[in-house]
Motif scaffolding. Structure first.
Motif, PDB file in Angstrom:
ATOM      1  N   GLY A 523       0.790  -1.228   0.000  1.00 35.34           N
ATOM      2  CA  GLY A 523       0.000   0.000   0.000  1.00 35.34           C
ATOM      3  C   GLY A 523       0.819   1.272   0.000  1.00 35.34           C
ATOM      4  N   VAL A 524       2.154   1.198  -0.178  1.00 36.50           N
ATOM      5  CA  VAL A 524       3.018   2.385  -0.166  1.00 36.50           C
ATOM      6  C   VAL A 524       3.447   2.687  -1.597  1.00 36.50           C
ATOM      7  CG1 VAL A 524       5.120   3.425   0.762  1.00 36.50           C
ATOM      8  CG2 VAL A 524       3.825   1.765   2.126  1.00 36.50           C
ATOM      9  N   GLN A 525       3.391   3.974  -1.977  1.00 36.34           N
ATOM     10  CA  GLN A 525       3.813   4.419  -3.299  1.00 36.34           C
ATOM     11  C   GLN A 525       5.235   4.968  -3.222  1.00 36.34           C
ATOM     12  OE1 GLN A 525       1.971   4.117  -6.122  1.00 36.34           O
ATOM     13  NE2 GLN A 525       0.307   3.145  -4.970  1.00 36.34           N
ATOM     14  N   ALA A 526       6.062   4.667  -4.221  1.00 33.84           N
ATOM     15  CA  ALA A 526       7.418   5.206  -4.266  1.00 33.84           C
ATOM     16  C   ALA A 526       7.372   6.705  -4.525  1.00 33.84           C
ATOM     17  CB  ALA A 526       8.227   4.498  -5.361  1.00 33.84           C
ATOM     18  N   GLY A 527       8.379   7.429  -3.990  1.00 34.33           N
ATOM     19  CA  GLY A 527       8.444   8.866  -4.222  1.00 34.33           C
ATOM     20  C   GLY A 527       9.141   9.593  -3.085  1.00 34.33           C
ATOM     21  N   GLN A 576      -5.209   8.360   4.982  1.00 31.87           N
ATOM     22  CA  GLN A 576      -6.115   9.243   4.261  1.00 31.87           C
ATOM     23  C   GLN A 576      -5.352  10.394   3.608  1.00 31.87           C
ATOM     24  OE1 GLN A 576      -9.385  10.410   6.729  1.00 31.87           O
ATOM     25  NE2 GLN A 576     -10.531  11.338   5.073  1.00 31.87           N
ATOM     26  N   SER A 577      -4.158  10.713   4.142  1.00 26.12           N
ATOM     27  CA  SER A 577      -3.328  11.783   3.579  1.00 26.12           C
ATOM     28  C   SER A 577      -2.329  11.241   2.570  1.00 26.12           C
ATOM     29  CB  SER A 577      -2.588  12.509   4.714  1.00 26.12           C
ATOM     30  OG  SER A 577      -3.493  13.058   5.647  1.00 26.12           O
ATOM     31  N   ALA A 578      -2.542   9.994   2.084  1.00 24.01           N
ATOM     32  CA  ALA A 578      -1.682   9.355   1.079  1.00 24.01           C
ATOM     33  C   ALA A 578      -0.285   9.102   1.617  1.00 24.01           C
ATOM     34  CB  ALA A 578      -1.625  10.185  -0.206  1.00 24.01           C
ATOM     35  N   GLY A 579      -0.177   8.910   2.938  1.00 24.31           N
ATOM     36  CA  GLY A 579       1.114   8.682   3.560  1.00 24.31           C
ATOM     37  C   GLY A 579       1.314   7.242   3.988  1.00 24.31           C
ATOM     38  N   HIS A 580       2.299   7.046   4.883  1.00 21.48           N
ATOM     39  CA  HIS A 580       2.710   5.706   5.316  1.00 21.48           C
ATOM     40  C   HIS A 580       3.124   5.790   6.777  1.00 21.48           C
ATOM     41  CE1 HIS A 580       4.763   1.928   5.641  1.00 21.48           C
ATOM     42  NE2 HIS A 580       5.980   2.455   5.587  1.00 21.48           N
ATOM     43  N   LEU A 581       2.791   4.764   7.572  1.00 20.76           N
ATOM     44  CA  LEU A 581       3.149   4.739   8.994  1.00 20.76           C
ATOM     45  C   LEU A 581       3.869   3.430   9.292  1.00 20.76           C
ATOM     46  CD1 LEU A 581       1.208   5.994  12.002  1.00 20.76           C
ATOM     47  CD2 LEU A 581       1.925   3.616  12.057  1.00 20.76           C
ATOM     48  N   LYS A 582       4.961   3.516  10.060  1.00 19.54           N
ATOM     49  CA  LYS A 582       5.740   2.333  10.419  1.00 19.54           C
ATOM     50  C   LYS A 582       6.140   2.411  11.883  1.00 19.54           C
ATOM     51  CE  LYS A 582       9.755  -0.439   9.062  1.00 19.54           C
ATOM     52  NZ  LYS A 582      10.897  -0.574   8.117  1.00 19.54           N
ATOM     53  N   ILE A 583       6.062   1.246  12.597  1.00 23.90           N
ATOM     54  CA  ILE A 583       6.398   1.181  14.025  1.00 23.90           C
ATOM     55  C   ILE A 583       7.518   0.162  14.208  1.00 23.90           C
ATOM     56  CG2 ILE A 583       5.538   0.776  16.351  1.00 23.90           C
ATOM     57  CD1 ILE A 583       2.736   1.282  15.342  1.00 23.90           C
ATOM     58  N   THR A 584       8.565   0.564  14.948  1.00 23.92           N
ATOM     59  CA  THR A 584       9.624  -0.364  15.370  1.00 23.92           C
ATOM     60  C   THR A 584       9.749  -0.262  16.878  1.00 23.92           C
ATOM     61  OG1 THR A 584      11.329   1.317  15.028  1.00 23.92           O
ATOM     62  CG2 THR A 584      10.864  -0.164  13.185  1.00 23.92           C
ATOM     63  N   SER A 585      10.039  -1.400  17.532  1.00 28.57           N
ATOM     64  CA  SER A 585      10.092  -1.398  18.991  1.00 28.57           C
ATOM     65  C   SER A 585      10.973  -2.535  19.491  1.00 28.57           C
ATOM     66  CB  SER A 585       8.681  -1.535  19.572  1.00 28.57           C
ATOM     67  OG  SER A 585       8.697  -1.441  20.971  1.00 28.57           O
ATOM     68  N   ASP A 586      11.710  -2.277  20.571  1.00 27.21           N
ATOM     69  CA  ASP A 586      12.503  -3.288  21.281  1.00 27.21           C
ATOM     70  C   ASP A 586      12.099  -3.264  22.740  1.00 27.21           C
ATOM     71  OD1 ASP A 586      14.026  -4.158  19.087  1.00 27.21           O
ATOM     72  OD2 ASP A 586      15.386  -2.440  19.302  1.00 27.21           O
ATOM     73  N   VAL A 587      11.800  -4.436  23.293  1.00 23.68           N
ATOM     74  CA  VAL A 587      11.393  -4.523  24.695  1.00 23.68           C
ATOM     75  C   VAL A 587      12.531  -4.019  25.575  1.00 23.68           C
ATOM     76  CG1 VAL A 587      10.701  -6.086  26.545  1.00 23.68           C
ATOM     77  CG2 VAL A 587       9.839  -6.443  24.222  1.00 23.68           C
ATOM     78  N   GLY A 588      12.193  -3.080  26.465  1.00 19.42           N
ATOM     79  CA  GLY A 588      13.176  -2.527  27.386  1.00 19.42           C
ATOM     80  C   GLY A 588      13.995  -1.395  26.816  1.00 19.42           C
TER      81      GLY A 588
END
Length: 747
Positions: A523-527, A576-588
């Motif tokens: 679902g992500v567009q290059a650019g 809805q704003s034609a963007g992209h969201l990504k989450i990264t996480s490490d316990v502690g």
């Protein structure tokens, strides 16, 4: 005795339930009465508006006839007849017997000239009448359609009677349309049951002198004989007025002044109001009573539902209490039986082995305590739940009677609950990507910098805030309020993940998402994108938590500490704003949430916000607002709010009715319409209205924004929207904003 003990709890529950039902029924009855009064008041206003509208249409018709004479100078009988024929009076104007022209007579020469002209037109027997008082002051020259009764009126001097003369002289003095009092029309001289009216518009010759001065020359009057019964019956013959029975008096409501009374007007009405109508120099008293149709169209009162539901609930609770009491009795019997059996076994064991007797006795005692604990715990839980519901509702209902401060607090609590519900709705719409965005070209660095003070206050002293804003960051096109809300949500989540304090870092960067990256992210567009990253040094998330982090209503916080919609709302807004969201996480170690928004190439929009106003913006008396809303309660509330703000308001319940009202009221300044309506929606109504009235301003409202006024989740350019539910302050500011902008900028 055991049976009576079992019945005690069900009887108490039944009595309390019936008392609560009775109190609830009384409250519902009072609310039903108030709602019915409000509905009838709206119906009465609609009836008076219908009468005034019909009279205004006739006044406009006569002004057209007057303009025919003033514009043409000389109008032949054939030309006048053709003009009136085009009006189609019997079909379009019931009760209007005709349109005529009466000539002002100043001399015997005027009279002779009029007589010769009429006879030359084929009226061989034309003659002025009555002649008993000398020279006539006016003569009816034209009166169409040419029915026998109308032809009989030709030549009549209407100034020969005081009532007609007073109205005609008032018209000549003021230059305005005037209405006579109750009269017997010349056409109805043989009838005693037909109340009539005469409406006059003066016909003058332009001389440069002001109206009413000696230099202004009056030629005569265009006029219409109106049969009151047919005129008002037609004006009130609308489906939405079927519940109103109307009577109209010329002046005070006495029998001799009666102009019209509907056949269904009740002798002793349950609900009735009186209105005063002033039109064309006359003051009428209009009585409106509730007709049988009014009660037929009323919704089935809910008091019977409340009483029936309350009685049924009380019965069910009593049955549950009875079953619980029987269950307790059975359990007690089982306990007694088991105890007896254990006692016998214990005695047998004592005989077999006294060494084991003490241990066995302890086991039996523990079993009894556990069974009793489970039993009493279950009973306490069930009864406490039932009693909490019953006693709590009784206490609230009782306190609202005679204690206005309690009522005020209850209203305050209801408003708080409504605001929370509205916020929950907004969050759900954001997650579902159905909120109407109003994007602007923004500088991300400036937005984060402007939020720094708010973020520091929100994070508290135990969390340090760091911002790493890259120079030359590109612009983005996004809704500024929603973007600020997204950053604030992420900051609050980060703070909650650091209960013992820590660091929160907000970064901005320019970045390119290439084909390699997007191939691994659906679902992500290059650019080219601008990255806004929010990082905390908190507890982090395990894999199973991270996999569900964007699910709506999923939360790891304690009950009451969060709704589980924060990240869902951010995700919906970004998508809805034609963007992209990504989450990264490490316990502690902590969590990073990255928002990617597409690069924008337009010029920065002016971020200056409108200054706060101490008072609500008010309307001017000459600003006419047409409110279109199919839900009656919402429509009446909106109309009342706009009138309190100083606007003149008319309203309609559908698109077709609104178009009809725009035809009748050419001075409408603002069309305030719901978007979602049966039949013609708000966008279609606005397009048709703007084709006919290009400078008409339009403001939309809706609780759910469909594709009618949005494209790809964004409001169409030039469209103005105030979302439901709105406060009176929001309504006042938005209406003023739309009315004060230049006409060519209106969407």
């Amino acid at each position: 005795m055991a049976s009576l003990r079992q019945l005690r709890s069900p009887i108490i529950v039944m009595i309390i339930g019936l008392l609560a039902t009775l109190i609830a029924g009384l409250l519902v009855w009072r609310a039903e009465e108030e709602r019915q009064q409000a509905r009838f008041a709206s119906l009465a206003d609609a009836a008076v508006n219908a009468i005034e509208t019909r009279l205004s249409e006739q006044r406009l018709l006569l002004r057209g006839a007057a303009a025919l004479f003033q514009g043409s100078g000389e109008v032949s009988r054939a030309e006048f007849s053709a003009y009136v024929s085009r009006l189609k009076l019997p079909q379009n104007h019931p009760g209007v017997l005709g349109v005529g022209y009466a000539m002002r007579v100043r001399s015997k020469a005027d009279l002779d000239r009029a007589t010769r002209a009429a006879r030359a037109d084929g009226l061989a027997e034309f003659a002025p009448w009555p002649m008993s008082k000398g020279l006539p002051r006016s003569v009816i020259l034209y009166l169409d359609p040419a029915t026998p009764v109308n032809q009989h009126a030709l030549g009549y001097d209407m100034q020969s009677t005081p009532g007609r003369r007073a109205a005609m002289e008032r018209a000549a003095e003021t230059g305005e349309a005037t209405l006579s009092g109750k009269v017997t029309l010349v056409q109805d001289s043989s009838r005693s049951d037909a109340a009539g009216l005469l409406l006059y518009v003066p016909v003058g010759r332009v001389t440069g002198a002001p109206v009413g001065s000696a230099g202004y020359k009056w030629e005569g009057w265009s006029y219409s004989p109106l049969r009151a019964r047919e005129l008002f019956a037609a004006a009130l013959a609308k489906p939405n007025l079927a519940g109103a029975a109307v009577e109209i008096f010329d002046g005070k409501p006495v029998p001799g002044n009666l102009l019209y009374r509907a056949a269904n007007f009740p002798a002793d009405p349950r609900i009735a109001v009186t209105r005063t109508l002033e039109f064309a120099g006359r003051t009428w008293t209009v009585g409106i009573a509730a007709a049988p149709k009014f009660y037929e169209s009323a919704p089935v009162t809910s008091i019977w539902l409340v009483l029936a539901g309350g009685a049924l609930t009380s019965l069910l609770l009593a049955v549950l209490a009875m079953q619980q009491a029987r269950s307790v009795a059975r359990t007690e019997a089982e306990v007694r039986r088991a105890t007896h059996e254990l006692r016998q076994a214990n005695e047998a064991l004592i005989e077999a082995s006294r060494a084991n007797a003490e241990a066995e006795a302890q086991i039996r005692q523990m079993q009894k305590i556990e069974a009793l604990g489970q039993l009493t715990g279950g009973i306490a839980h069930d009864f406490n739940n039932m009693l909490a519901v019953i006693l709590g509702n009784l206490d609230l209902a009782a306190r609202r009677f005679d204690q206005p401060d309690k009522v005020e607090r209850a209203i305050g609590a209801a408003k708080d609950a409504a605001n929370r519900a509205a916020e929950l709705t907004r969050r759900l719409l954001a997650f579902g990507r159905q909120q109407p965005l109003q994007p602007r070209v923004l500088d991300p660095n400036r937005l984060v910098s402007d939020m720094s003070e708010l973020l520091r206050r929100t994070l508290g002293e135990m969390v340090s805030l760091e911002t790493v804003l890259a120079p030359g960051v590109w612009r983005v096109e996004a809704d500024p309020g929603q973007l600020e809300n997204a950053v604030l949500n992420l900051a609050i989540n980060g703070r909650d993940a650091m209960p013992d304090g820590g660091r929160l870092i907000i970064e901005t960067h320019n970045c390119d998402l290439d084909e390699s990256y997007v191939s691994h992210h659906e679902g992500v567009q290059a650019g080219q994108f601008v990255l806004i990253a929010v990082t905390d040094t908190g507890l982090g998330m395990a894999r199973e938590v991270l996999d569900r982090a964007l699910d709506p209503f999923f939360t790891t916080k304690e009950m009451g500490k969060g709704t589980g919609l924060g990240l869902s709302q951010v995700f919906g807004f970004v998508k809805q704003s034609a963007g992209h969201l990504k989450i990264t996480s490490d316990v502690g170690k902590g969590t990073t949430v990255k928002i990617y928004l597409p690069r924008a190439h337009g010029a920065l929009d002016d971020p200056t916000s409108r200054p706060l106003q101490a008072e609500l913006p008010q309307g001017r008396g000459d600003e006419l607002v047409l409110v279109v809303e199919d839900e009656e309660g919402v429509r009446l509330t909106t109309v009342a709010a706009l009138r309190d703000l100083g606007y003149t308001v008319i309203h309609a319940s559908s698109g077709l009715e609104a178009l009809e009202m725009l035809e009748r009221h050419s001075g409408v300044t603002l069309l305030f319409t719901d978007v979602v309506m049966p039949g013609m929606n708000g966008r279609e109504l606005a397009e048709r209205a703007r084709r006919q009235f290009p400078h008409l301003r339009v403001l939309f409202t809706t609780g759910y924004t469909p594709n009618a006024i949005v494209h790809d989740g964004r409001l169409n350019r030039g469209v103005h929207l105030v979302a439901k539910p709105f406060t009176m302050a929001q309504l006042a500011v938005k209406v003023r904003e739309v009315l004060d902008q230049p006409a060519e900028g209106q969407g």
